[in-house]
Design an enzyme around this catalytic site. Structure first.
Site, PDB file in Angstrom:
ATOM      1  N   CYS A 148     -43.197 -22.887  -5.709  1.00  0.00           N
ATOM      2  CA  CYS A 148     -43.189 -21.660  -5.255  1.00  0.00           C
ATOM      3  C   CYS A 148     -42.216 -20.773  -5.716  1.00  0.00           C
ATOM      4  CB  CYS A 148     -43.005 -21.790  -3.556  1.00  0.00           C
ATOM      5  SG  CYS A 148     -42.701 -20.263  -2.663  1.00  0.00           S
ATOM      6  N   ILE A 157     -52.930 -21.981 -11.152  1.00  0.00           N
ATOM      7  CA  ILE A 157     -51.331 -21.962 -11.261  1.00  0.00           C
ATOM      8  C   ILE A 157     -50.934 -21.118  -9.782  1.00  0.00           C
ATOM      9  CG2 ILE A 157     -51.092 -21.204 -13.510  1.00  0.00           C
ATOM     10  CD1 ILE A 157     -51.371 -18.276 -12.946  1.00  0.00           C
ATOM     11  N   GLY A 161     -56.153 -18.161  -9.364  1.00  0.00           N
ATOM     12  CA  GLY A 161     -55.529 -17.118  -9.982  1.00  0.00           C
ATOM     13  C   GLY A 161     -56.325 -16.165 -10.257  1.00  0.00           C
TER      14      GLY A 161
END
Lengths: 319, 331
Positions: free
Chosen positions: B133, B194, B246
């Site tokens: 994160c 990702i 993504g």
């Protein structure tokens, strides 16, 4: 603007049950045909969408999420939260009034009748009217005026005496007066350009009317929230309460509108829990006080924070 | 026309079999979406990241739209592991697809505490360890950039739970292949690539950073090429499945990620744009594979062609031809 807490004024959720509990129906995802998209004031347009399911269950002060990207488009990625301005159950339509302020609303201005736009709603917990209310005072400023029109119509429909104060920077930016008048409300229009929107002048004007109200509603202005809180500080008829009901509709950036993205809350690392979500727990919150805050009220509510007492509508910036 | 069998959309992530390869990205999903979308259609459900204890999210603003995407810094508000099991997990159990619980921590130890609290809990099919994160006050992101730390965290979680463990990787590193290898060495059943790309948004007029925490994570179509590159690099580095995420918003996007090496995919920002995107993609993927005569979605995984593309002029244009001469003979 983000929803940060006001010092001296605490905003709390409307109760989940009882007379002040808001009406909440399950939201719908619809591809709503555009019926109309017409200018109503400088930079303001009224969008009418055919959405019978949403029209059937929407309550005053609720909002919809409007996807800006057309079918097959990937961006703009975020839908816009928009207050429901009008509900026509017979026609199966809802109205949204928006101001062109950024790339998203500029695109919206190009929507044509017949196009189908991704719409989710009705969303959020809206305004509620105390059962014994005989008269209410409603403040709307700028785009915030678009969140209070459904409340005004509901209240006048219930036989409640409604006074609406509409405020804006100048006359061209005033919005909603016709709608509120048609609903049977008394409308006072004030603007910054002639000084009439100044809270002190406004307080004198409203105070001279010698009239207290059973509930106060605000959208679009922090200063009006302070004023409403001050005016509400009086014994309430037929009740042991020492102040009238005050409800405020907030605005925030949102991504989902349903409560899972948590984009519309404002927290602080170290807090033990997430703060209320504007989308799911609001956008309408109640103004609440503690004893200590009552004392602070005596100091004429000199509040200096930056709460977003705004509309759940188009909180976008021009990129 | 001959009738073809419906294409097989099933994929395996470790011991977990999914009905199709499409699932939500952590943070961009909750059972609340079930109010308007049939969640039973999904390959899996992925929760917001759960920490051991309750925590608030970040200050406003948490969101800002950008060109082809958005920046966010929500900061992972969490009810804590106990609160999650009590309040949120029952809502996931109302739906059929397996629930993958995203696991968070600010320190290696905190991941393990959360894992112990959630180990063996009914209704959790797998864990996705969020070592990536970009919006935490400490830990998550920095930890995810150090291969040895990733390996330790993954191994520690694998040792404490009985279900597959997936590592979610950050793109904000020099070599995502190294991080993927570390996750595999730690015993991960898969890697997700990702997480958001670290970014900054500035208001030129007010001179103010638009996001409350100054920087935030960029997501949406704008990051798709970065994500595809990361998936391709990670897939070449490890034997375990890669879950690609993504900027995915279309059937073509899904196919691109599969070709780059993904076994399954996650969608986040696209669900905000059109809430039923995942379901539309599942329908569209089945139709596309059928039309293309692909029997199983897994055939596409890693089938990317690389190297010089062949084109019509191949062999005609001659780089060795003298510049003064005409490279193409006149008739």
């Amino acid at each position: 603007m983000g929803a940060r807490p006001l010092p001296n004024v605490r905003l709390v959720k409307l109760p989940p049950a009882g007379p002040l509990a808001p009406h909440v129906a399950p939201p719908l995802l619809v591809e709503a045909p555009v019926v109309g998209n017409v200018p109503v004031a400088r930079d303001y347009l009224r969008l009418t969408l055919e959405a019978p399911g949403i029209a059937a269950s929407a309550a005053p002060g609720q909002f919809v999420m409007l996807t800006i990207a057309r079918e097959g488009e990937l961006a703009p990625v975020l839908p816009r939260p928009m207050a429901i301005y009008g509900i026509d159950r017979a026609a199966g339509t809802i109205d949204v009034v928006y101001r062109i302020v950024g790339a998203g609303t500029r695109r919206m201005a190009g929507w044509l009748p017949g196009e189908r736009m991704t719409t989710v709603g009705p969303l959020g917990r809206g305004f509620t009217i105390p059962r014994n209310a005989r008269s209410i005072l409603v403040f709307g400023r700028g785009i915030g005026s678009c969140s209070i029109t459904t409340l005004v119509r509901e209240a006048t429909g219930l036989g409640v005496e409604v006074t609406v104060v509409l405020s804006a920077r100048d006359r061209d930016a005033l919005i909603g007066a016709e709608t509120c008048c048609e609903a049977g409300a008394s409308v006072i229009e004030v603007v910054d350009s002639d000084g009439s929107s100044d809270p002190v002048r406004l307080a004198r004007l409203l105070g001279h009317a010698g009239h207290t109200h059973d509930a106060y509603y605000v959208c679009g202005s922090h200063r009006m929230l302070e004023l409403a809180a001050r005016l509400a500080h009086h014994p309430v008829r037929g009740s042991t309460a020492t102040h009238a009901e005050v409800q405020v509709s907030l605005e925030a950036h949102m991504a989902c509108g349903l409560g899972y993205c948590h984009g519309c809350a404002a927290g602080r690392p170290g807090l033990p829990a997430e703060t209320p979500l504007v989308c799911r727990d609001g956008p309408v919150f109640r103004w609440a006080r503690t004893e200590r805050q009552d004392a602070a009220l005596a100091d004429a509510l000199a509040v200096g924070s930056d709460v977003a007492a705004g509309a759940a509508s188009a909180p976008e910036t021009a990129p | 026309m001959t009738r073809r069998k419906a294409p097989d959309l099933r994929v395996r992530i470790g011991s977990l079999e999914l009905a199709n390869p499409v699932m939500p990205a952590s943070g961009c999903f909750g059972p609340e979406l079930g109010a308007i979308v049939d969640l039973n259609r999904l390959g899996a459900m992925v929760t917001k990241t759960v920490f051991a204890g309750p925590r608030s999210g970040n200050p406003a603003h948490r969101l800002d739209e950008s060109y082809g995407g958005m920046l966010n810094s929500v900061g992972i508000p969490s009810d804590g592991a106990a609160g999650f099991v009590r309040q949120l997990l029952p809502h996931y159990r109302e739906w059929r697809p397996p629930t993958i619980v995203s696991l968070g921590g600010l320190s290696e130890e905190e991941f393990f505490v959360a894992a112990e609290q959630l180990a063996g809990v009914d209704g959790i099919a797998a864990f996705e360890v969020n070592v990536s994160c970009p919006n935490l006050e400490a830990g998550g992101h920095e930890l995810g950039a150090v291969p040895a730390a990733v390996e330790r965290v993954i191994r520690g979680v694998v040792d404490r739970v009985q279900v597959p463990v997936i590592a979610k990787l950050t793109p904000n590193v020099t070599s995502i292949a190294d991080i993927a290898r570390a996750a595999e060495a730690g015993g991960a059943s898969a890697v997700t690539a990702i997480n958001a790309v670290l970014g900054l948004a500035v208001d030129a007029r007010t001179r103010q950073a638009k996001i409350g925490t100054t920087t935030g994570g960029l997501t949406g179509p704008a990051i798709k090429p970065i994500a595809l590159r990361c998936v391709w690099q990670a897939a070449r580095a490890v034997q375990i499945p890669v879950i690609g995420v993504g900027g995915i918003a279309t059937v073509d996007d899904v196919i691109e990620f599969l070709l780059a090496g993904a076994t399954a995919v996650q969608l986040g920002t696209a669900t905000f744009t059109h809430p039923d995107t995942m379901v539309r993609i599942i329908d569209g993927l089945a139709a596309r594979l059928a039309a293309d005569g692909v029997a199983s979605v897994s055939e596409l995984t890693g089938a990317l062609k690389v190297g010089p593309a062949r084109h019509d002029l191949g062999g005609v244009l001659d780089a060795s031809a003298p510049e003064t001469g005409s490279p193409v003979p006149h008739g």
